[in-house]
Design a protein around this motif. Structure first.
Motif, short mmCIF file in Angstrom:
data_model
loop_
_atom_site.label_atom_id
_atom_site.label_comp_id
_atom_site.label_asym_id
_atom_site.label_seq_id
_atom_site.Cartn_x
_atom_site.Cartn_y
_atom_site.Cartn_z
N TYR A 154 50.77 -22.02 -58.19
CA TYR A 154 50.50 -23.58 -57.67
C TYR A 154 51.96 -24.13 -57.44
O TYR A 154 52.74 -24.45 -57.92
N TYR A 181 52.91 -27.89 -55.78
CA TYR A 181 52.70 -28.93 -55.35
C TYR A 181 54.11 -29.52 -54.99
O TYR A 181 55.01 -29.25 -55.40
N VAL A 211 52.09 -28.98 -61.54
CA VAL A 211 51.25 -29.62 -62.21
C VAL A 211 50.23 -30.42 -61.26
O VAL A 211 49.08 -30.09 -61.18
N ASP A 212 50.70 -31.51 -60.46
CA ASP A 212 50.16 -31.91 -59.37
C ASP A 212 50.97 -32.54 -58.41
O ASP A 212 52.48 -32.78 -58.81
N ALA A 213 50.35 -33.24 -57.40
CA ALA A 213 51.31 -34.01 -56.51
C ALA A 213 52.09 -34.99 -57.22
O ALA A 213 53.33 -35.49 -56.88
N ALA A 214 51.22 -35.70 -57.89
CA ALA A 214 51.79 -36.79 -58.61
C ALA A 214 52.78 -36.45 -59.63
O ALA A 214 53.97 -37.18 -59.59
N ARG A 226 52.85 -26.03 -65.79
CA ARG A 226 51.54 -24.90 -65.74
C ARG A 226 52.07 -23.59 -66.48
O ARG A 226 53.03 -23.25 -66.24
N ILE A 266 47.80 -26.85 -67.99
CA ILE A 266 48.68 -27.72 -68.06
C ILE A 266 49.05 -28.08 -69.40
O ILE A 266 48.28 -28.54 -70.19
#
Lengths: 779, 779
Positions: free
Chosen positions: B217, B219, B283-286, B352, B358
């Motif tokens: 992943y 991001y 983790v994520d785009a944030a 991650r 997460i």
């Protein structure tokens, strides 16, 4: 039952009107014909819809299969001869498809990791099945898989699907888990999947799909009631890197599997039923495990009973009288209003937003599956009236969506943390406006901001031109005429909210835009018609034709009536009441040539009443438009006609896609005698009750009894309505009046009293009748 | 500079020994030949390695390209004529490849969304470039892209890559962002990608790749120093669902893009350099946005200065004397020990895990890229000695990996939240054991538990047989002999920790397993040789042959020495010291026929010294094995020989893959005069310093000066060592002795003093010499 698991549901159950209304629900209604419903197990608004898939027609096979793809939107077709397996998420009644996530299929004997075909199920893991012992009721489904003699039973919690498989005595108990399975699958829809054996009773995993939901994360956790004795897996489309796994035999007993088209088999030892619990999460597998832990405790019977009780708690707010078939249709419709929208959030409040990020819902439950082009009409008004807490949380979910949207827009079609952009308009606005008008959602500032951002987005279909020209030009959009009509209504809802908020700027701006429908009525014709950017109207033009004439899923003959915000203005555009009534009468009465709808997957002969298309939504309010005329009694005639022909209590009884409860909500309102023609007002136009008696437990704790003693196909006309003993001489009833509860008595007659409502107040129109008069005088 | 951004680094800088040692680092060393290093910008242990990619050879093209794929492990080859673009993550010195994430390429003129080819760069977005003005230094890289006359400069923070592009005056400033680009790319390695335009200076997005890291992943968040004036994108491999996007022109100015092979272009208005900052997160785009906000503040110069200061803070702990070329090799080696492992965690501690979930790292920094087959030998011992905090956090990362692993194993090859399973053994054990032996990691119970779980996993290569037979049988594994040798050493490290923990059960069990190396020594031959499950040894057998003889990346002639835990026992197995010495001498001296290594991508003629393969790791400790014999001085001869031939200060100066710092760490230890032959003991075997003077700031704040006055190719022998004035008559030095600091004086001579260490204590061996004697007597 461990009651602490469902304290809220149990509490709710305590204040229902009566015992087990779930027994009247027949989930098979709509599973043949055009209903696109599924028979499987779910709880009200639950995130799991665990149901058999009877076929998995890929998307990109030869064109001749396209109709079958459409048929299988909900995974199950009652006339299919085989069941492929049981998957965990399904859309209820939609006209486009996706999901079918995490398929399980029990089997004995030889391991086969392909589904096989309906013609030759023995070549794959699918099985023939029998309708004979097939059972479907709210929260429970059961079927005999006849090839291997396995009894399969399903139930669900909001986030957990629960399977109980009873294998023949002495048979090897086995399961297939096919992560490559999906509804509307095409080669590559599943972009990636993983599967881990955490211990001998727990699997976790993930799959990422690019379906209608473009980037759909599905994590899952699966527990078993007995230990896994053996297992294996195969990636049926392996990538080049698999050589790196040479250190292991990854096809057998290897606990860390992955692939694009992964299918696994599992074997269990011992006799007795195998219970499998599958939790999903869009956050991560740990989230799925937490969901499993929070909701998956208890045995199958216990969980199935809890699911049924959850339904009874909801359904029990209503008590209806009628024939068995009528009660079945009433409660089944009620059931269908509470499948989608669905919870899209883990037990800890975390969910994946439309921005792909992980969010925490603070103080609300996050929902998805908003089929807004359909559901703004009656489904959301229905929830807003009877389940306002859930509807308000859906609005909060929409506002979160808007904040997360790359376009800054409220949802058009919210699907599993994605924007599906299906159909036209920005019909989240009427949902918000309706809740604000009725006082069930109070954060007007937040709503107004999100509504304006949505209605001003220059990227959205034709908006730049719409803002400039006052209509979406046909040069820009093939559905320019209907889109303009839809925008104008949505704009009116913003006007209504702005007016309530005292925001005169916005009210002025959107009050003007609310009249934009006029810009597509070709002068002198009384028909909405697509118009080019240079001002010309399309020529030639056929108002009956569904194709190529600027309307989405409908023709001008139907769609021209889509001005719920200003029926008086519409009557004027059409040429006055006489023409308007002729047009309405003709719509219901005419004998439409099939050339106008052949090959349209959304219009079939049985969905038609004359030229009126009930199976598709744009006309749903049309039978109620007589209320603005001197012939309001005609509504009473036609709504009963529509119910009789479009809502038959049988597997093929729905006259069109149920569309996430919209068709069902239309039925429910209509059966009770009133309908929200213009969501965003606080009014419901009065029609005629279909059932002799309906009692509702209102969310404020009061009850409302609606009596229509002696109502029948013959006695279908209302001669009077008294509310709590006082005559209600009005063509509509307000939200507040409904919430007063008490007893309504409709007096039904065989002949219409054509003078009954002649002087009764008409429902809302944007155009003030006095202004109309003034305009007439000044002309 | 905004110093508050880098408080720790600035603090560290305050206690370095000297100014700007980064000026001695030449990142081009190893970018030609076999080094597989990259010249781009990074900070010590940073998660971003922002570097030019000069080619992107797909994996699954015709076989003849395979060698070129191998050549491009690090993305950049000094002899390639074009640069494709600048991507954000690279492996340093590995023999297998992946990453190359989030490629940017500046251009002017016509938009081209394909990379083009090296032969015809004008047909795509790639460009020719010039070495003339190409600059690479720690934390900074610059090059002229000659096709469009653009100056490209790069720098980095731990989680942010920073680009400065200076376009020709008046030219349209444009960028390509190619989310389909990757190193070792194959059609479909990128499983999915998304790209959002959040506002006119911020993009976010995601891609999921199935590369060597199977489920990776990535991001990202990208900010620009000037507003985006125009943009567009294309999915070069569109899926069937794209029809749903008909409501928009998704190719232009549509802010919500997605696809499997997505390339976007962006245009910016105005003159002056364009600065682009790219943050990543798993983790994520944030999370990526938070990383960008936390680390991306400041201008390019400021951030480049901070990156250089971060390097100087690390490099400045060492002060070396020597020729310019020697200092370049010293500091470049030091630089190469601190690229991988790399941070794999957001600024808020979220990362991650190997389970795809997460996690939050509580009290440690999470790292990835553990090339343990290589790095357990010298890289981790080097970090353990000089950067023990980071090494301890790496161990915590490994323990977290073990907890998250579906197999419950410590990492074999940790790569971006994935287990890469590259190479053999379970060499996280020696890393843990070494830290425990040296007191830099103290949670022995946690370590012991994770180590035992790893070393008992029946699924792992041949383990079930190994536990039963005492060796991995050749029937089961093609590298059975070397795997057995590796397991036995790893088992010894568990024995050592168990012994320290007072766990006699485990110590007994693993003390026995530590002797399993004996089981693959064919009696009477003195060579390790693969053995079948029935006990037979492979026949015929050629100890020089690399292929098919049961050894991984090596032959028996080298690998038979892989018994660092029991060199005395090994000497006995080989037939006594005389044979052992003959075998060592022959290894370095013999003229190996090329048939033994042709076509082996890891062995080339220039990596050989006789039959000794320094370019590959299994022999790294071998030159030090003379320390257990009466001819310890031969180590002093050969280690200098190896440095002279395998560590040349030039772009093609590395005698093999740098392997995430292992080759460099070997150099550094050896150049200082000692080497950790058996990690897990607290001993370093003394060789001979290569440089006349090295001063080290030890982590305890003390300094250690190592003097070898007059050392040269001629004066390569050590006649004596005094530590703080006291003669050190021992063949090894302990960890504690090093930490005492002070001054070490090596007396160097042209002729070996063959009697010097004759009676000096020998380094550790599992076999007790007195037991050896007893056994001899009893025979």
């Amino acid at each position: 039952m461990k009651r602490f698991l469902f304290p809220i549901l149990v509490l709710a159950a305590a204040v229902t009107l009566h015992g087990q209304p779930s027994r009247y629900v027949d989930p098979f209604i709509g599973t043949a014909g055009m209903g696109h419903t599924f028979p499987g197990a779910c709880v009200p608004f639950g995130g799991i819809q665990l149901s058999p898939d009877t076929d998995t027609i890929p998307h990109n096979v030869a064109g001749r299969y396209q109709a079958r793809v459409y048929d299988h939107c909900a995974g199950y077709r009652h006339d299919d001869p085989t069941i492929v397996g049981f998957s965990h998420r399904h859309l209820s009644g939609t006209g486009h498809s996706d999901l079918g996530d995490i398929l399980l299929m029990p089997f004995t004997g030889q391991v086969r990791l392909n589904p096989g075909t309906a013609d030759a199920p023995e070549k794959g893991y699918r099985s023939r099945y029998s309708h004979e012992n097939e059972v479907a009721s709210p929260g429970y489904y059961a079927v005999d898989l006849t090839d291997d003699g396995i009894r399969a039973e399903l139930t669900a919690t909001p986030r957990v699907g629960v399977h109980r498989y009873t294998y023949p005595a002495g048979a090897r108990q086995q399961l297939v888990l096919d992560l490559g399975h999906g509804i509307y699958n095409y080669e590559g829809k599943v972009r990636w999947s993983t599967l881990r054996v955490e211990n001998d009773t727990l699997l976790t995993g993930f799959r990422l799909t690019d379906g209608w939901a473009r980037t759909n994360y599905t994590y899952f956790a699966i527990s078993f009631s007995k230990p896994i004795a053996d297992y294996g897996a195969k990636d049926r489309r392996p990538g080049p890197y698999n050589g790196f796994w040479r250190r292991f035999d990854t096809s057998r007993s290897f606990p860390d599997m992955a692939g694009q088209d992964l299918a696994a088999w599992l074997a269990f030892e011992g006799e007795g039923p195998l219970v499998v619990k599958v939790a999903v999460s869009a956050v991560d597998a740990a989230g799925a495990v937490r969901n499993l832990q929070a909701e998956g405790r208890g045995g199958f019977e216990e969980l199935a009973a809890a699911a049924r009780e959850a339904w009874d708690a909801r359904l029990g707010a209503f008590e209806a009288e009628g024939t068995e078939a009528e009660k079945t249709m009433f409660y089944t419709s009620l059931y269908h209003t509470m499948i989608n929208p669905s919870v899209y959030m883990d037990v800890d409040g975390q969910y994946r937003g439309v921005d792909g990020n992980i969010h925490k819902a603070e103080g609300f439950t996050n929902y998805t599956i908003f089929s807004l082009w359909d559901t703004y009409r009656a489904e959301h008004p229905f929830l807003n009236l009877f389940f306002p807490k859930e509807n308000a949380d859906m609005i909060r979910s929409m506002l979160a969506h808007q904040e997360q949207s790359a376009l800054g827009m409220l949802p058009v079609w919210s699907l599993m943390g994605n924007e599906g952009w299906c159909m036209s308009g920005y019909h989240a606005l009427p949902v918000l406006a309706d809740a604000i008008a009725k006082g069930t959602f109070t954060d007007i500032d937040a709503a107004l901001k999100a509504m304006a951002a949505t209605a001003e987005n220059p990227l959205y279909e034709g908006m730049e031109d719409y803002l400039r020209l006052g209509y979406v030009p046909f040069d820009r959009s093939s559905t320019a005429a209907s889109t303009t009509l839809e925008y104008a209504y949505d704009d009116w809802t913003l006007y209504a909210v702005a007016k309530k908020a005292g925001n005169t700027d916005l009210a002025g701006r959107y009050g003007g835009r609310a009249r934009n429908y006029r810009n597509v009525f070709a002068p002198g014709t009384g028909y909405a018609r697509p118009r080019y950017a240079d001002g010309r109207f399309k020529e030639p033009f056929d108002p009956l034709q569904t194709y190529g004439e600027g309307f989405i899923e409908g023709n001008s003959a139907n769609f021209s009536f889509h001005v719920p915000q200003d029926v008086r203005g519409l009557i004027r555009e059409m040429g006055g009441e006489k023409v308007f009534l002729e047009r309405l009468d003709r719509l219901f009465a005419e004998d439409l040539d099939p050339i106008y709808y052949k090959d349209n997957e959304d219009i079939e002969a049985e969905c038609l009443i004359g030229g009126y298309v009930h199976g598709n939504e744009p006309s749903h309010h049309v039978p109620y438009l007589y209320a603005w005329t001197s012939e309001a009694w005609k509504t009473q005639y036609w709504v009963r006609e529509i119910i009789n022909r479009m809502y038959r209590s049988g597997i093929d009884g729905l006259g069109g896609n149920d569309d996430c409860g919209q068709m069902s909500a239309w039925y429910l309102f209509t059966a009770m005698g009133f309908y929200p023609v213009c969501p965003g007002t606080d009014q419901y136009v009065i029609g005629a009750p279909y059932l002799p008696y309906v009692k509702v437990l209102l969310p404020n704790g009061k009850t409302l009894e609606i009596k229509a003693t002696g109502v029948s196909d013959k006695n279908r006309y209302v001669s009077s309505l008294t509310r709590n003993g006082i005559r209600h001489d009005c063509r509509y009833v307000t939200h507040a009046e409904i919430l007063e509860g008490g007893v309504w008595e409709f007096k039904m007659t065989a002949k219409p009293d054509k003078r009954a409502l002649r002087n009764a107040p008409m429902p809302y129109s944007l155009s003030d009748p006095r202004q109309d008069l003034l305009r007439k005088v000044l002309r």
